[in-house]
Design an enzyme around this catalytic site. Sequence first.
Site, short mmCIF file in Angstrom:
data_model
loop_
_atom_site.label_atom_id
_atom_site.label_comp_id
_atom_site.label_asym_id
_atom_site.label_seq_id
_atom_site.Cartn_x
_atom_site.Cartn_y
_atom_site.Cartn_z
N ASP A 8 -31.43 66.94 -25.82
CA ASP A 8 -31.12 66.08 -24.67
C ASP A 8 -32.03 64.87 -24.73
O ASP A 8 -33.20 64.97 -25.10
CB ASP A 8 -31.34 66.85 -23.36
CG ASP A 8 -31.16 65.96 -22.14
OD1 ASP A 8 -30.00 65.63 -21.82
OD2 ASP A 8 -32.17 65.60 -21.51
N GLU A 10 -33.39 61.57 -22.34
CA GLU A 10 -33.46 60.87 -21.06
C GLU A 10 -33.61 59.39 -21.37
O GLU A 10 -34.31 59.00 -22.30
CB GLU A 10 -34.65 61.36 -20.23
CG GLU A 10 -34.58 62.83 -19.84
CD GLU A 10 -33.42 63.14 -18.89
OE1 GLU A 10 -32.97 62.19 -18.19
OE2 GLU A 10 -32.98 64.29 -18.85
N HIS A 153 -33.95 67.21 -14.87
CA HIS A 153 -33.78 65.93 -15.58
C HIS A 153 -34.98 65.61 -16.46
O HIS A 153 -35.42 64.47 -16.55
CB HIS A 153 -33.50 64.79 -14.60
CG HIS A 153 -32.18 64.91 -13.91
ND1 HIS A 153 -30.97 64.68 -14.54
CD2 HIS A 153 -31.87 65.28 -12.64
CE1 HIS A 153 -29.98 64.87 -13.70
NE2 HIS A 153 -30.49 65.24 -12.54
N ASP A 158 -33.91 70.76 -19.45
CA ASP A 158 -32.45 70.68 -19.37
C ASP A 158 -31.76 71.40 -20.52
O ASP A 158 -30.71 72.03 -20.32
CB ASP A 158 -32.01 69.22 -19.34
CG ASP A 158 -32.25 68.57 -17.98
OD1 ASP A 158 -32.78 69.25 -17.09
OD2 ASP A 158 -31.90 67.39 -17.80
#
Length: 263
Positions: A8, A10, A153, A158
């Site tokens: 993931d 951000e 987040h 996550d």
Amino acid sequence: MGEIVFFDVETTVPTVTGQRFWVVEFGAIVVCPRKLVEIESYCTLIRPNDISAVGAKRFSGITREAVAEAPRFEEVADKIFGVLNGRVWAGHNIQRFDCHRIKEAFADIGRPAPEPIGVIDSLSVLGQGFGRRAGDLKMATLASYFGLGRQKHRSLDDVRMNLEVLKHCATVLFLESSLPNILSNNRNLGNMSMITRSRANEKSCREEASKKSPPVNFGTTRAVPYQRNRLGKVVERAREALRGSQGARPINSILRHSRSLLR
């Protein structure tokens, strides 16, 4: 099957037209596909080229001050490449978002991006198999549906939540495929009140009992194996059996003559 890497990123959020996304955090876990257990993990904050794109207020749990001291992408590119290249990529909505951000980041430093041997996007997978029984298919909604807590987040948190959501969804789908006549009827209940556990158990027990034996009509069932007007004859035969036992124990004599008593 190769190892699976859930990852993931951000990013900053563009606030004006033409502004791009900048990666500010990368997180990944490598998972054994046979056991679905975590083998290794890696996570790092990343200082974007445009530090002003990171809002002064907290976004995704990351502040401008936090990424100001983080390494630039070129400093962690080798590690990220090693984690991703030649593995199955997995994540939530990665085909539309995260994969593109990785390619952009490597293009920025003039290097070829890592390549997957396969992609598992849990957003599309769950959209086809699990549907919208939990509401929308956002990770935060799915995590709340299964009682896994709130989405933080942050990249590493996550991806671990993503793996747990997939495990829960897969378990539900497996159970429904194993017991389609019982469980599949509850798939489209939406926001209706759930049946309590005790009521569900009572219902399933009644269904199971109906499969094992035909229903009994207690209104016509005879409570004794002989007619009521023959009770006197039975008693009389029992007395004769006792008189003819010739020293044997009365109960043994009754047992030997039980068939004749009840005829």
